[in-house]
Design a protein around this motif. Structure first.
Motif, PDB file in Angstrom:
ATOM      1  N   LEU A  39       3.254  -1.663   5.811  1.00 26.56           N
ATOM      2  CA  LEU A  39       4.482  -1.712   4.851  1.00 26.56           C
ATOM      3  C   LEU A  39       5.765  -2.048   5.400  1.00 26.56           C
ATOM      4  O   LEU A  39       6.203  -0.983   6.177  1.00 26.56           O
ATOM      5  CB  LEU A  39       4.458  -1.158   3.798  1.00 26.56           C
ATOM      6  CG  LEU A  39       5.891  -1.251   2.637  1.00 26.56           C
ATOM      7  CD1 LEU A  39       5.791  -2.494   2.039  1.00 26.56           C
ATOM      8  CD2 LEU A  39       5.727  -0.094   1.700  1.00 26.56           C
ATOM      9  N   VAL A  67       3.385   0.206  -4.069  1.00 28.95           N
ATOM     10  CA  VAL A  67       2.470   0.091  -2.937  1.00 28.95           C
ATOM     11  C   VAL A  67       1.414   0.996  -2.902  1.00 28.95           C
ATOM     12  O   VAL A  67       0.224   0.897  -2.834  1.00 28.95           O
ATOM     13  CB  VAL A  67       3.191  -0.489  -1.784  1.00 28.95           C
ATOM     14  CG1 VAL A  67       2.135  -0.367  -0.559  1.00 28.95           C
ATOM     15  CG2 VAL A  67       3.982  -1.829  -1.987  1.00 28.95           C
ATOM     16  N   ALA A 114       7.395  -9.811   0.038  1.00 22.86           N
ATOM     17  CA  ALA A 114       7.794  -9.228  -1.131  1.00 22.86           C
ATOM     18  C   ALA A 114       9.406  -9.121  -1.185  1.00 22.86           C
ATOM     19  O   ALA A 114      10.065  -9.076  -0.223  1.00 22.86           O
ATOM     20  CB  ALA A 114       7.141  -7.945  -1.380  1.00 22.86           C
ATOM     21  N   LEU A 120      -2.463  -8.214  -1.437  1.00 24.68           N
ATOM     22  CA  LEU A 120      -2.804  -8.101  -0.185  1.00 24.68           C
ATOM     23  C   LEU A 120      -4.314  -7.533  -0.305  1.00 24.68           C
ATOM     24  O   LEU A 120      -5.183  -8.073   0.767  1.00 24.68           O
ATOM     25  CB  LEU A 120      -2.133  -6.794   0.401  1.00 24.68           C
ATOM     26  CG  LEU A 120      -2.371  -6.421   2.044  1.00 24.68           C
ATOM     27  CD1 LEU A 120      -2.070  -7.927   3.146  1.00 24.68           C
ATOM     28  CD2 LEU A 120      -1.677  -5.362   2.479  1.00 24.68           C
ATOM     29  N   VAL A 166       1.339 -10.532   2.930  1.00 29.44           N
ATOM     30  CA  VAL A 166       2.075 -10.673   1.803  1.00 29.44           C
ATOM     31  C   VAL A 166       3.769 -10.469   1.774  1.00 29.44           C
ATOM     32  O   VAL A 166       3.910  -9.387   2.378  1.00 29.44           O
ATOM     33  CB  VAL A 166       1.375  -9.839   0.558  1.00 29.44           C
ATOM     34  CG1 VAL A 166       2.155 -10.009  -0.759  1.00 29.44           C
ATOM     35  CG2 VAL A 166       0.069 -10.086   0.467  1.00 29.44           C
ATOM     36  N   ILE A 178       2.436  -5.624   4.200  1.00 28.60           N
ATOM     37  CA  ILE A 178       3.557  -6.260   3.048  1.00 28.60           C
ATOM     38  C   ILE A 178       4.563  -6.146   3.911  1.00 28.60           C
ATOM     39  O   ILE A 178       5.115  -5.124   4.305  1.00 28.60           O
ATOM     40  CB  ILE A 178       3.272  -5.215   1.978  1.00 28.60           C
ATOM     41  CG1 ILE A 178       1.869  -5.516   1.346  1.00 28.60           C
ATOM     42  CG2 ILE A 178       4.375  -5.576   0.905  1.00 28.60           C
ATOM     43  CD1 ILE A 178       1.470  -4.366   0.181  1.00 28.60           C
ATOM     44  N   ALA A 194       2.238  -6.799  -5.081  1.00 29.44           N
ATOM     45  CA  ALA A 194       2.066  -7.062  -3.398  1.00 29.44           C
ATOM     46  C   ALA A 194       0.980  -6.427  -2.994  1.00 29.44           C
ATOM     47  O   ALA A 194       0.081  -6.923  -2.259  1.00 29.44           O
ATOM     48  CB  ALA A 194       3.174  -6.794  -2.809  1.00 29.44           C
ATOM     49  N   ALA A 195       0.452  -5.104  -3.409  1.00 27.69           N
ATOM     50  CA  ALA A 195      -0.489  -4.486  -2.944  1.00 27.69           C
ATOM     51  C   ALA A 195      -1.832  -5.224  -3.456  1.00 27.69           C
ATOM     52  O   ALA A 195      -2.810  -4.977  -2.814  1.00 27.69           O
ATOM     53  CB  ALA A 195      -0.468  -2.956  -3.374  1.00 27.69           C
TER      54      ALA A 195
END
Length: 337
Positions: free
Chosen positions: A71, A88, A152, A311, A150, A127, A307-308
Protein backbone atom coordinates in the motif's frame (compact mmCIF):
# COMPACT_ATOMS: atom_id res chain seq x y z
CA UNK A 1 21.56 -33.65 16.58
CA UNK A 2 22.68 -30.31 18.00
CA UNK A 3 22.09 -27.15 15.99
CA UNK A 4 25.22 -25.12 15.16
CA UNK A 5 25.49 -21.95 17.24
CA UNK A 6 24.31 -18.86 15.33
CA UNK A 7 22.58 -20.83 12.57
CA UNK A 8 18.98 -20.09 11.57
CA UNK A 9 16.28 -22.02 13.43
CA UNK A 10 14.44 -24.24 10.94
CA UNK A 11 10.94 -25.61 10.96
CA UNK A 12 12.45 -29.07 11.44
CA UNK A 13 14.14 -27.81 14.63
CA UNK A 14 10.73 -26.64 15.88
CA UNK A 15 9.13 -29.99 14.99
CA UNK A 16 11.88 -31.94 16.80
CA UNK A 17 11.63 -29.70 19.87
CA UNK A 18 7.82 -30.05 20.04
CA UNK A 19 7.85 -33.77 19.26
CA UNK A 20 5.67 -33.49 16.14
CA UNK A 21 6.21 -34.03 12.42
CA UNK A 22 7.50 -31.24 10.20
CA UNK A 23 4.20 -31.37 8.28
CA UNK A 24 2.24 -30.68 11.49
CA UNK A 25 4.54 -27.78 12.43
CA UNK A 26 4.10 -26.38 8.91
CA UNK A 27 0.30 -26.47 9.19
CA UNK A 28 0.48 -24.55 12.46
CA UNK A 29 2.72 -21.72 11.19
CA UNK A 30 0.32 -21.36 8.25
CA UNK A 31 -2.63 -21.07 10.67
CA UNK A 32 -4.40 -24.23 9.54
CA UNK A 33 -7.56 -24.87 11.61
CA UNK A 34 -7.19 -28.67 11.33
CA UNK A 35 -4.91 -29.02 14.36
CA UNK A 36 -5.86 -29.76 17.96
CA UNK A 37 -5.45 -26.91 20.44
CA UNK A 38 -3.03 -28.94 22.56
CA UNK A 39 -0.68 -29.66 19.66
CA UNK A 40 -0.92 -26.05 18.45
CA UNK A 41 0.06 -24.68 21.87
CA UNK A 42 2.96 -27.11 22.13
CA UNK A 43 4.38 -26.06 18.75
CA UNK A 44 3.84 -22.35 19.44
CA UNK A 45 5.72 -22.78 22.74
CA UNK A 46 8.65 -24.33 20.85
CA UNK A 47 8.57 -21.48 18.32
CA UNK A 48 8.86 -18.92 21.13
CA UNK A 49 11.59 -20.79 22.97
CA UNK A 50 13.71 -21.39 19.87
CA UNK A 51 13.07 -17.97 18.32
CA UNK A 52 11.85 -19.40 15.02
CA UNK A 53 10.85 -16.85 12.33
CA UNK A 54 8.64 -17.97 9.45
CA UNK A 55 10.35 -17.31 6.10
CA UNK A 56 7.36 -15.92 4.21
CA UNK A 57 9.37 -14.99 1.09
CA UNK A 58 10.62 -18.56 0.71
CA UNK A 59 7.09 -19.88 1.26
CA UNK A 60 5.76 -17.51 -1.39
CA UNK A 61 8.39 -18.73 -3.85
CA UNK A 62 7.42 -22.33 -3.20
CA UNK A 63 3.72 -21.65 -3.64
CA UNK A 64 4.21 -19.08 -6.46
CA UNK A 65 1.71 -16.86 -4.65
CA UNK A 66 2.46 -13.97 -2.28
CA UNK A 67 0.28 -13.19 0.72
CA UNK A 68 1.93 -9.78 1.13
CA UNK A 69 0.51 -6.74 -0.67
CA UNK A 70 1.84 -3.20 -0.87
CA UNK A 71 0.00 0.00 0.00
CA UNK A 72 1.63 3.25 -1.13
CA UNK A 73 0.15 6.50 0.22
CA UNK A 74 1.32 10.12 0.09
CA UNK A 75 1.28 11.21 3.76
CA UNK A 76 0.54 9.10 6.84
CA UNK A 77 0.23 12.32 8.91
CA UNK A 78 -2.94 13.16 6.96
CA UNK A 79 -5.87 11.60 8.88
CA UNK A 80 -7.54 10.79 5.54
CA UNK A 81 -4.83 8.24 4.74
CA UNK A 82 -4.85 6.85 8.27
CA UNK A 83 -8.55 6.11 7.81
CA UNK A 84 -7.99 4.67 4.33
CA UNK A 85 -5.30 2.37 5.78
CA UNK A 86 -7.80 0.98 8.31
CA UNK A 87 -10.19 0.10 5.48
CA UNK A 88 -7.44 -1.59 3.45
CA UNK A 89 -6.06 -3.48 6.42
CA UNK A 90 -9.40 -4.79 7.65
CA UNK A 91 -10.48 -6.02 4.21
CA UNK A 92 -7.15 -7.64 3.30
CA UNK A 93 -6.69 -9.26 6.72
CA UNK A 94 -9.97 -11.11 6.19
CA UNK A 95 -8.41 -12.76 3.13
CA UNK A 96 -5.13 -13.65 4.83
CA UNK A 97 -2.92 -10.87 3.43
CA UNK A 98 -0.24 -8.86 5.21
CA UNK A 99 0.03 -5.16 4.28
CA UNK A 100 3.42 -3.63 3.49
CA UNK A 101 3.05 0.19 3.89
CA UNK A 102 5.08 2.89 2.14
CA UNK A 103 4.80 6.70 2.20
CA UNK A 104 5.89 8.93 -0.70
CA UNK A 105 5.31 12.41 0.79
CA UNK A 106 4.09 13.25 -2.75
CA UNK A 107 7.56 12.64 -4.24
CA UNK A 108 7.80 10.82 -7.58
CA UNK A 109 11.33 9.62 -6.72
CA UNK A 110 10.13 8.10 -3.44
CA UNK A 111 7.20 6.50 -5.25
CA UNK A 112 9.56 4.92 -7.78
CA UNK A 113 11.84 3.61 -5.00
CA UNK A 114 8.92 2.16 -3.04
CA UNK A 115 7.58 0.36 -6.10
CA UNK A 116 11.04 -1.16 -6.67
CA UNK A 117 11.34 -2.20 -3.03
CA UNK A 118 7.93 -3.85 -3.07
CA UNK A 119 8.81 -5.76 -6.22
CA UNK A 120 12.03 -6.93 -4.57
CA UNK A 121 9.93 -8.25 -1.68
CA UNK A 122 7.72 -10.07 -4.21
CA UNK A 123 4.42 -8.51 -3.12
CA UNK A 124 1.34 -10.10 -4.66
CA UNK A 125 -0.17 -6.75 -5.66
CA UNK A 126 -0.12 -3.01 -4.91
CA UNK A 127 -2.73 -0.41 -3.95
CA UNK A 128 -1.27 2.90 -5.11
CA UNK A 129 -2.39 6.40 -4.15
CA UNK A 130 -0.29 8.15 -6.80
CA UNK A 131 1.77 11.29 -6.24
CA UNK A 132 0.45 14.48 -7.85
CA UNK A 133 2.96 14.55 -10.72
CA UNK A 134 3.71 10.89 -11.47
CA UNK A 135 6.38 10.97 -14.20
CA UNK A 136 6.02 9.38 -17.62
CA UNK A 137 8.77 6.90 -16.65
CA UNK A 138 6.92 5.83 -13.50
CA UNK A 139 3.68 5.45 -15.44
CA UNK A 140 5.42 3.27 -18.03
CA UNK A 141 7.03 1.22 -15.27
CA UNK A 142 3.67 0.59 -13.58
CA UNK A 143 2.12 -0.31 -16.94
CA UNK A 144 4.71 -3.02 -17.49
CA UNK A 145 4.63 -4.48 -13.98
CA UNK A 146 3.47 -8.05 -14.05
CA UNK A 147 1.55 -7.73 -10.77
CA UNK A 148 -1.97 -6.51 -9.97
CA UNK A 149 -2.26 -2.74 -9.37
CA UNK A 150 -5.25 -0.83 -8.00
CA UNK A 151 -5.23 2.98 -8.01
CA UNK A 152 -7.01 4.83 -5.19
CA UNK A 153 -7.87 8.49 -4.47
CA UNK A 154 -6.05 9.86 -7.53
CA UNK A 155 -6.49 8.57 -11.05
CA UNK A 156 -3.80 8.43 -13.73
CA UNK A 157 -5.59 8.65 -17.06
CA UNK A 158 -2.69 7.03 -18.95
CA UNK A 159 -2.92 3.86 -16.85
CA UNK A 160 -5.44 1.11 -17.50
CA UNK A 161 -5.98 0.03 -13.88
CA UNK A 162 -8.76 -0.71 -11.44
CA UNK A 163 -9.61 2.52 -9.61
CA UNK A 164 -11.55 3.63 -6.53
CA UNK A 165 -12.24 7.29 -5.75
CA UNK A 166 -14.86 9.88 -4.96
CA UNK A 167 -16.85 12.14 -7.30
CA UNK A 168 -14.64 15.19 -6.67
CA UNK A 169 -16.60 17.41 -9.06
CA UNK A 170 -19.86 16.78 -7.25
CA UNK A 171 -18.21 17.15 -3.83
CA UNK A 172 -16.68 20.54 -4.57
CA UNK A 173 -19.90 21.68 -6.27
CA UNK A 174 -21.86 20.80 -3.11
CA UNK A 175 -19.39 22.76 -0.97
CA UNK A 176 -19.38 25.90 -3.13
CA UNK A 177 -23.17 25.84 -3.63
CA UNK A 178 -23.55 25.76 0.15
CA UNK A 179 -21.36 28.87 0.48
CA UNK A 180 -23.30 30.65 -2.28
CA UNK A 181 -26.59 29.89 -0.48
CA UNK A 182 -25.04 31.52 2.60
CA UNK A 183 -24.66 34.72 0.55
CA UNK A 184 -20.97 34.50 -0.40
CA UNK A 185 -19.82 35.61 -3.85
CA UNK A 186 -16.06 35.88 -3.37
CA UNK A 187 -15.15 32.28 -2.63
CA UNK A 188 -11.51 31.20 -2.65
CA UNK A 189 -10.28 27.73 -3.62
CA UNK A 190 -7.27 27.10 -1.38
CA UNK A 191 -4.57 24.42 -1.37
CA UNK A 192 -3.59 21.46 -3.51
CA UNK A 193 -1.62 21.19 -6.74
CA UNK A 194 -2.87 21.62 -10.31
CA UNK A 195 -0.74 18.59 -11.26
CA UNK A 196 -3.14 16.35 -9.30
CA UNK A 197 -6.16 14.78 -11.00
CA UNK A 198 -8.14 15.20 -7.76
CA UNK A 199 -7.36 18.97 -7.73
CA UNK A 200 -8.40 19.35 -11.38
CA UNK A 201 -11.72 17.60 -10.71
CA UNK A 202 -12.36 19.77 -7.64
CA UNK A 203 -11.66 22.90 -9.68
CA UNK A 204 -14.20 21.84 -12.32
CA UNK A 205 -16.85 21.46 -9.61
CA UNK A 206 -15.85 24.85 -8.16
CA UNK A 207 -16.27 26.47 -11.59
CA UNK A 208 -19.60 24.73 -12.20
CA UNK A 209 -21.13 26.03 -8.96
CA UNK A 210 -20.00 29.61 -9.63
CA UNK A 211 -21.12 29.61 -13.27
CA UNK A 212 -24.56 28.20 -12.43
CA UNK A 213 -25.00 30.99 -9.86
CA UNK A 214 -23.93 33.64 -12.38
CA UNK A 215 -20.79 34.55 -10.43
CA UNK A 216 -17.74 35.64 -12.44
CA UNK A 217 -14.65 33.46 -11.93
CA UNK A 218 -11.69 35.32 -10.42
CA UNK A 219 -8.51 33.30 -10.97
CA UNK A 220 -6.72 35.24 -8.20
CA UNK A 221 -8.96 33.43 -5.71
CA UNK A 222 -7.51 30.05 -6.74
CA UNK A 223 -4.36 29.62 -4.67
CA UNK A 224 -2.33 26.42 -4.86
CA UNK A 225 -0.15 25.23 -2.00
CA UNK A 226 1.04 22.08 -0.28
CA UNK A 227 -1.63 19.75 1.09
CA UNK A 228 -0.59 20.40 4.69
CA UNK A 229 -1.67 22.58 7.59
CA UNK A 230 1.23 24.92 6.81
CA UNK A 231 0.06 25.07 3.20
CA UNK A 232 -3.36 26.17 4.42
CA UNK A 233 -1.83 28.94 6.54
CA UNK A 234 0.21 30.25 3.59
CA UNK A 235 -2.73 30.05 1.17
CA UNK A 236 -5.16 32.02 3.35
CA UNK A 237 -2.45 34.57 4.22
CA UNK A 238 -2.01 35.20 0.50
CA UNK A 239 -5.80 35.39 0.01
CA UNK A 240 -6.15 38.01 2.75
CA UNK A 241 -3.62 40.23 0.95
CA UNK A 242 -5.80 40.48 -2.18
CA UNK A 243 -7.28 43.92 -2.93
CA UNK A 244 -10.73 42.44 -2.26
CA UNK A 245 -10.24 39.42 0.03
CA UNK A 246 -12.63 36.45 -0.13
CA UNK A 247 -15.43 36.09 2.39
CA UNK A 248 -15.35 32.29 2.18
CA UNK A 249 -12.84 29.53 1.44
CA UNK A 250 -13.34 26.13 -0.13
CA UNK A 251 -10.28 24.11 0.89
CA UNK A 252 -8.69 21.22 -0.99
CA UNK A 253 -9.07 19.01 2.09
CA UNK A 254 -9.61 19.12 5.85
CA UNK A 255 -5.85 19.24 6.52
CA UNK A 256 -5.62 22.46 4.49
CA UNK A 257 -8.83 23.79 6.12
CA UNK A 258 -7.27 23.36 9.55
CA UNK A 259 -4.34 25.52 8.43
CA UNK A 260 -6.69 28.08 6.91
CA UNK A 261 -8.51 28.45 10.24
CA UNK A 262 -5.16 28.75 12.03
CA UNK A 263 -4.06 31.44 9.55
CA UNK A 264 -7.29 33.38 10.08
CA UNK A 265 -6.80 33.32 13.86
CA UNK A 266 -3.19 34.49 13.47
CA UNK A 267 -4.54 37.42 11.42
CA UNK A 268 -6.98 38.31 14.23
CA UNK A 269 -10.02 36.95 12.37
CA UNK A 270 -12.68 34.48 13.53
CA UNK A 271 -13.25 31.40 11.29
CA UNK A 272 -16.94 30.94 10.60
CA UNK A 273 -17.66 34.63 11.28
CA UNK A 274 -15.11 36.75 9.41
CA UNK A 275 -14.60 34.05 6.80
CA UNK A 276 -16.58 30.86 6.18
CA UNK A 277 -14.47 27.73 5.72
CA UNK A 278 -15.37 24.42 4.05
CA UNK A 279 -13.08 21.38 3.93
CA UNK A 280 -13.10 18.11 2.02
CA UNK A 281 -12.88 14.51 3.38
CA UNK A 282 -14.68 14.71 6.76
CA UNK A 283 -11.88 13.07 8.75
CA UNK A 284 -12.73 12.26 12.36
CA UNK A 285 -10.88 15.27 13.82
CA UNK A 286 -13.08 17.82 12.03
CA UNK A 287 -15.73 17.66 14.75
CA UNK A 288 -13.19 18.99 17.30
CA UNK A 289 -11.76 21.77 15.10
CA UNK A 290 -12.47 25.24 16.47
CA UNK A 291 -15.05 25.86 15.17
CA UNK A 292 -16.21 22.40 14.01
CA UNK A 293 -15.65 22.19 10.27
CA UNK A 294 -18.26 22.10 7.52
CA UNK A 295 -16.85 19.57 5.06
CA UNK A 296 -17.56 17.06 2.32
CA UNK A 297 -17.49 13.37 3.27
CA UNK A 298 -15.27 11.39 0.90
CA UNK A 299 -15.43 8.14 2.91
CA UNK A 300 -11.69 7.26 3.04
CA UNK A 301 -12.26 4.02 4.97
CA UNK A 302 -14.75 2.84 2.35
CA UNK A 303 -12.30 3.77 -0.44
CA UNK A 304 -9.68 1.61 1.32
CA UNK A 305 -12.10 -1.28 1.72
CA UNK A 306 -13.22 -1.17 -1.92
CA UNK A 307 -9.63 -0.87 -3.19
CA UNK A 308 -8.63 -3.91 -1.11
CA UNK A 309 -11.55 -5.91 -2.49
CA UNK A 310 -10.62 -4.97 -6.05
CA UNK A 311 -7.01 -6.02 -5.46
CA UNK A 312 -8.09 -9.37 -4.03
CA UNK A 313 -10.34 -9.94 -7.05
CA UNK A 314 -7.54 -8.95 -9.43
CA UNK A 315 -5.05 -11.30 -7.73
CA UNK A 316 -7.57 -14.14 -8.05
CA UNK A 317 -8.34 -13.35 -11.70
CA UNK A 318 -5.91 -11.13 -13.61
CA UNK A 319 -7.98 -11.45 -16.79
CA UNK A 320 -11.21 -10.00 -15.40
CA UNK A 321 -12.61 -6.73 -16.75
CA UNK A 322 -11.29 -3.54 -15.14
CA UNK A 323 -13.51 -1.79 -12.62
CA UNK A 324 -13.85 1.90 -11.79
CA UNK A 325 -15.71 2.63 -8.54
CA UNK A 326 -16.76 6.25 -7.90
CA UNK A 327 -18.33 6.94 -4.49
CA UNK A 328 -20.83 9.76 -4.03
CA UNK A 329 -19.90 12.57 -1.58
CA UNK A 330 -22.09 14.10 1.12
CA UNK A 331 -21.99 17.62 2.60
CA UNK A 332 -21.75 17.82 6.40
CA UNK A 333 -22.69 21.26 7.72
CA UNK A 334 -21.13 22.52 10.97
CA UNK A 335 -20.27 25.85 12.59
CA UNK A 336 -17.41 26.93 10.30
CA UNK A 337 -19.99 28.22 7.79
Amino acid sequence: MKRKKGSRVTLQDVANHAGVSRATASLIVRNSPNISEGTRNKVLKSIRELGYVYDRVAANLRSQQSTTVGLIITDIANPFYSDLLVGVHNALEENGYTVFLGTTFDSDKKQEKLLSTMLEHRVGGVILCPVSDSSKETIERISHLNIPIVLAVREIKELQCDYVGIDYREGSKLAVEHLIKKGHRRIAFLGGSSESSAWKERKIGYYMALEEAGIDIDESLIIENTVTREGGVHAVTKALLLETPPTAAFCFNDFVARGVMQGLKEAGLVPGEDMAVVGFDNVQETVIYSPPLTTVSSFPRLIGTEAAKLLHERIADQEREQKRIILQPELVVRQST
